[in-house]
Design an enzyme around this catalytic site. Structure first.
Site, short mmCIF file in Angstrom:
data_model
loop_
_atom_site.label_atom_id
_atom_site.label_comp_id
_atom_site.label_asym_id
_atom_site.label_seq_id
_atom_site.Cartn_x
_atom_site.Cartn_y
_atom_site.Cartn_z
N GLU A 46 0.84 -1.20 0.00
CA GLU A 46 0.00 0.00 0.00
C GLU A 46 0.88 1.25 0.00
OE1 GLU A 46 -3.53 1.81 2.92
OE2 GLU A 46 -2.19 0.24 3.65
N LYS A 112 -9.27 2.32 -2.56
CA LYS A 112 -9.53 1.72 -1.25
C LYS A 112 -10.92 2.12 -0.75
CE LYS A 112 -7.26 1.29 3.31
NZ LYS A 112 -6.06 1.70 4.07
N CYS A 148 -5.33 -3.05 2.26
CA CYS A 148 -5.22 -3.07 3.71
C CYS A 148 -6.57 -3.24 4.42
CB CYS A 148 -4.50 -1.82 4.21
SG CYS A 148 -3.79 -2.05 5.87
#
Length: 582
Positions: A46, A112, A148
């Site tokens: 990330e 994300k 994540c």
């Protein structure tokens, strides 16, 4: 329909925040190395391009523009392989994004979905959230994309991607470390693999960034949650594993749990359809899986985290050497050992600074430790400086007995001497205080709190002892002799600022203090809850008062490495001006 194995590479790299050019080189090198090992898909962590967390750098348009330009250059190198790279995307807003690179260009971007805003995270300050899950089709293999926190959340987007036919879920991550975090994360990923009946590939960031340390611990798990490949902790590594993307599809024929839920799932777009790069040679396709690194036990893991965090803080900030005061106590002994393990003996200098209250035993133990470590040793007798202070303050202090003021002057003299070495030679001063002391204010502003980095700031005293014993066990296994003189560990802790002083004169025993602090600081338990856990009310009241009164000191303490679930600073934010007690 996939017809053969898929060879994955997980590039567990140590990015530096703001070093876009340096991170770009690492990513390009990682792509080349993965291609050299005949990987068909390579993952990077990330925000690998900018480092994590970039914080207010994300508010600069030119920073975002520079990151995008670097991404385009990286894309040009992505030929014969598909690369997934984390970067900040500047679109209508700013997104924490994953770029799909293939055939020399950016093919697609995933944003994300879940932006953590707890603990050390402030992602909602900087990013807008994506709309949902996404798939890429690589030679008929449907791969779900996550970043994540997306996979920490049970359900979408990973579940939606599985319902839409993904047989592989990838996760690019920058997951900050605390003690036990690797095992906790691995258990979560095992559950996600089982829930989605997908292969899960987790690529983690590694290295230190200010207070944070990232442990790497990249993983590949099969659709049953079995670990088939694992990278080491706290080290850069290219983890290569071969998976069978047809296995999850076959498994779902026998276990049809996803069918009913899939009918009601949200649609997931396929944002890129790509050719499968050339497969590995036939003899390399015979076995699925990859190397599986062993996991460290918790004490060894914490020690490794402290070494990695210090090494990167020093190196990434351009220091060549550190200096610290060596008292003959366990805290400074542990910091000195960590510093030598991180930087080598030539990168560390220590100062022994006895006062009239310093015992000959502690001073000789400090000197012996310096010899064992092979570091440069300075000796400063601070008695004449103490006398000069006493003469200077004699008139305003006339008629008053010595008290904490004179004790603190000794600590401040030592702090001044260490800062003089820092200024003259450009060395970084390491503070040596632990979390127990930091919690209750058992420290001196502009004295032992002076320094640029506090290595064991988040280590309770009981953990300091465990870490010190661990380091000696390693030394004995290697050479047959302890590194740290055993007397340092066995001696009752004392600041040695007055005759016969012991820490327990002012504080409960650390075996009592640390569990109370864990409840009050880490878990936010109140007085009555602590009483229910068996602690004495008088100990609880004493500790709570000390913790609440010391907030102003902690705000002025140097940064230090986070190794607990709730570190002071980024994690725990309590107002200084505050009349709520307990």
């Amino acid at each position: 329909m996939p017809t053969g194995p898929l060879r994955l590479a997980l590039c567990q790299l140590n990015a530096t925040v703001g070093d876009i050019a340096g991170n770009e080189r690492k990513i390009v090198d990682g792509i080349a190395a993965a291609r050299g090992q005949q990987a068909q898909l390579v993952l990077f962590p990330e925000l690998a391009l900018t480092g994590y967390p970039p914080e207010d750098l994300l508010l600069k348009e030119h920073f975002l523009s520079d990151a995008r330009a670097a991404l385009e250059r990286i894309a040009a190198e992505a030929t014969g392989i598909v690369a997934l790279v984390g970067f900040p995307e500047r679109g209508d807003d700013v997104y924490n994004a994953l770029a799909v690179l293939a055939d020399g260009k950016v093919q697609a971007i995933y944003r994300k979905l879940y932006l953590p805003n707890y603990g050390v995270f402030d992602e909602q300050r900087y990013f807008a959230a994506g709309d949902g899950g996404a798939l890429i089709d690589v030679g008929g293999v449907k791969i779900g994309l996550t970043i994540c926190e997306d996979i920490w959340e049970a359900g979408p987007p990973a579940s939606d991607e599985a319902y839409a036919g993904a047989s592989v879920i990838v996760n690019l991550s920058a997951s900050p470390y605390h003690a036990g975090k690797g095992a906790e994360r691995e258990r979560m990923l095992i559950q996600r693999a089982r829930d989605t009946m997908c292969v899960v590939a987790f690529c983690g960031l590694v290295g230190g960034q200010d207070e944070l340390v990232f442990d790497g611990h990249s993983l590949v798990l099969d659709h049953r949650g079995e670990v088939v490949a694992r990278a080491g902790q706290f080290t850069e590594e290219l983890l290569v594993a071969t998976i069978d993307p047809l296995a999850p599809r076959t498994y779902r024929l026998r276990d049809a749990r996803l069918r009913a839920a899939g009918r009601n799932a949200r649609a997931v777009p396929t944002i890129a359809t790509l050719e499968l790069p050339p497969a590995a040679a036939p003899d390399e396709q015979l076995r699925t899986g990859g190397p599986v690194a062993p996991m460290l036990d918790e004490t060894a893991e914490v020690y490794a985290a402290l070494v990695a965090g210090l090494r990167d803080y020093v190196g990434k900030n351009g220091f060549r050497r550190v200096v610290l005061g060596l008292s003959g106590g366990v805290d400074s002994a542990l910091v000195a050992a960590i510093a030598v393990d991180a930087l080598g003996p030539d990168g560390v200098a220590v100062a022994v600074m006895p006062s009239p209250y310093s015992s000959s035993e502690t001073q000789e133990d400090a000197r012996q430790l310096a010899r064992n470590l092979g570091v440069e040793l300075f000796e400063f007798d601070i008695a004449p400086t103490m006398e000069a202070y006493e003469r200077t303050l004699a008139e305003p202090f006339a008629g008053r007995d010595p008290d904490l003021t004179e004790e603190n002057l000794q600590a401040r003299i030592r702090g001044n001497l260490l800062m003089a070495l820092s200024n003259k030679f450009g060395w970084l001063v390491l503070a040596t205080g632990n979390k127990s002391e930091m919690s209750v204010g058992y420290s001196t502003l502009y004295g032992d709190l002076a320094g640029g980095f506090a290595v064991i700031k988040d280590c309770p005293k009981t953990r300091v002892y465990a870490l010190t014993r661990h380091r000696n066990e390693v030394a004995i296994a290697d050479s047959g002799e302890p590194l740290i003189p055993p007397a340092i560990i066995e001696r009752a802790p004392s600041a040695e600022l007055r005759p016969d002083q012991k820490d327990e004169d002012s504080l409960p025993p650390y075996a009592v203090l640390d569990p109370i602090l864990d409840g009050y600081v880490e878990q936010d338990l109140g007085r009555e809850q602590l009483i229910q856990r068996g602690f004495k009310p008088e100990d609880i009241d004493h500790v709570i008062k000390l913790v609440d009164r010391a907030e102003y000191k902690r705000r002025q303490a140097p940064p230090g490495i986070k190794i607990t679930g709730r570190a002071f600073g980024r994690d725990r934010r309590v107002p200084i001006t505050n009349r709520y007690l307990g």
